[in-house]
Write a protein that holds these residues in place. Structure first.
Motif, PDB file in Angstrom:
ATOM      1  N   VAL A   1      30.432   0.253 -15.974  1.00 20.60           N
ATOM      2  CA  VAL A   1      30.684  -0.568 -14.793  1.00 20.60           C
ATOM      3  C   VAL A   1      29.388  -0.743 -14.012  1.00 20.60           C
ATOM      4  CG1 VAL A   1      32.107  -0.908 -12.753  1.00 20.60           C
ATOM      5  CG2 VAL A   1      32.956   0.532 -14.601  1.00 20.60           C
ATOM      6  N   TRP A   2      29.008  -1.995 -13.787  1.00 17.64           N
ATOM      7  CA  TRP A   2      27.835  -2.322 -12.987  1.00 17.64           C
ATOM      8  C   TRP A   2      28.308  -2.881 -11.655  1.00 17.64           C
ATOM      9  CZ3 TRP A   2      28.299  -2.987 -18.142  1.00 17.64           C
ATOM     10  CH2 TRP A   2      27.305  -2.441 -18.948  1.00 17.64           C
ATOM     11  N   PHE A   3      27.727  -2.388 -10.578  1.00 17.13           N
ATOM     12  CA  PHE A   3      28.089  -2.809  -9.225  1.00 17.13           C
ATOM     13  C   PHE A   3      26.967  -3.655  -8.630  1.00 17.13           C
ATOM     14  CE2 PHE A   3      30.461   0.979 -10.097  1.00 17.13           C
ATOM     15  CZ  PHE A   3      31.696   0.763  -9.517  1.00 17.13           C
ATOM     16  N   PHE A   4      27.372  -4.719  -7.932  1.00 19.65           N
ATOM     17  CA  PHE A   4      26.418  -5.602  -7.271  1.00 19.65           C
ATOM     18  C   PHE A   4      26.906  -5.908  -5.866  1.00 19.65           C
ATOM     19  CE2 PHE A   4      25.945  -6.366 -11.765  1.00 19.65           C
ATOM     20  CZ  PHE A   4      24.566  -6.321 -11.916  1.00 19.65           C
ATOM     21  N   GLN A   5      25.963  -5.974  -4.934  1.00 18.50           N
ATOM     22  CA  GLN A   5      26.331  -6.366  -3.586  1.00 18.50           C
ATOM     23  C   GLN A   5      26.922  -7.768  -3.622  1.00 18.50           C
ATOM     24  OE1 GLN A   5      22.969  -5.516  -1.039  1.00 18.50           O
ATOM     25  NE2 GLN A   5      23.701  -3.414  -0.827  1.00 18.50           N
ATOM     26  N   TRP A   6      27.808  -8.031  -2.682  1.00 19.67           N
ATOM     27  CA  TRP A   6      28.656  -9.216  -2.700  1.00 19.67           C
ATOM     28  C   TRP A   6      27.888 -10.514  -2.902  1.00 19.67           C
ATOM     29  CZ3 TRP A   6      33.559  -8.900  -3.598  1.00 19.67           C
ATOM     30  CH2 TRP A   6      34.354 -10.040  -3.450  1.00 19.67           C
ATOM     31  N   ASP A   7      26.832 -10.737  -2.184  1.00 17.45           N
ATOM     32  CA  ASP A   7      26.144 -12.024  -2.245  1.00 17.45           C
ATOM     33  C   ASP A   7      25.287 -12.207  -3.493  1.00 17.45           C
ATOM     34  OD1 ASP A   7      27.320 -12.996   0.040  1.00 17.45           O
ATOM     35  OD2 ASP A   7      25.723 -12.276   1.355  1.00 17.45           O
ATOM     36  N   TRP A   8      25.133 -11.189  -4.301  1.00 14.16           N
ATOM     37  CA  TRP A   8      24.367 -11.308  -5.549  1.00 14.16           C
ATOM     38  C   TRP A   8      24.900 -12.443  -6.418  1.00 14.16           C
ATOM     39  CZ3 TRP A   8      25.932 -10.520 -10.683  1.00 14.16           C
ATOM     40  CH2 TRP A   8      24.905 -10.456 -11.631  1.00 14.16           C
TER      41      TRP A   8
END
Length: 161
Positions: free
Chosen positions: A102-109
């Motif tokens: 699982v890769w997480f990215f900040q919302w606006d990415w």
């Protein structure tokens, strides 16, 4: 078991796992996981099928509007099953999940990617090939899975607890 019902059961299995990994409750509507300060929307893919996720364009703006006080993240999950999906006859999938990433990215990415307009869209297509190097993430393991969270983020603090 039909295609969409299998997808729904597998998604529920992954949400439960991710909820436990992050100590973040599952929500009944809107964004998938949230507490008072943090929200996560998960998108999962069976790695034998594809490493491209479709995100409904409305979710990008709507979930931000519904959660203005929260720090929001996208979670893009790839998983594998053993035995393969077409050999599984049970509706309890967790014991067949052999790995998760699982890769997480900040919302606006996600806003850097173009919107496509198929009949069922509009969608933003997220391809794993567009992910930055794993060096930009802190890696943590949790029960047959690996989480990649942005370095120096509140998620990094959460997984270290």
């Amino acid at each position: 078991m039909g295609g969409r019902s299998v997808t729904t059961l597998i998604e529920a299995c992954h949400l439960d796992w991710l909820s436990r990994a992050l100590s973040l409750p599952i929500c009944s509507g809107g964004i998938d996981l949230a507490d008072d300060t943090l929200g996560v929307e998960m998108k999962g893919r069976y790695q034998k099928y594809s490493s491209v996720w479709a995100v409904h364009q409305y979710q990008v703006a709507q979930f931000r509007e519904e959660n203005p006080e929260k720090e929001l993240y996208w979670a893009f999950l790839l998983y594998d099953l053993n035995p393969p999906l077409d050999k599984i006859k049970s509706s309890s999938f967790d014991r067949f999940v052999s790995e998760r990433h699982v890769w997480f990215f900040q919302w606006d990415w996600i806003r850097q990617f173009a919107v496509s307009y198929p009949k069922t869209g509009p969608y933003v297509q997220i391809n794993k090939n567009n992910f930055p190097s794993n060096k930009t993430f802190t890696r943590a393991t949790f029960k047959r899975g690996i989480l990649y969270v942005p370095k120096h983020s509140s998620l990094e603090e959460r997984i270290k607890k």
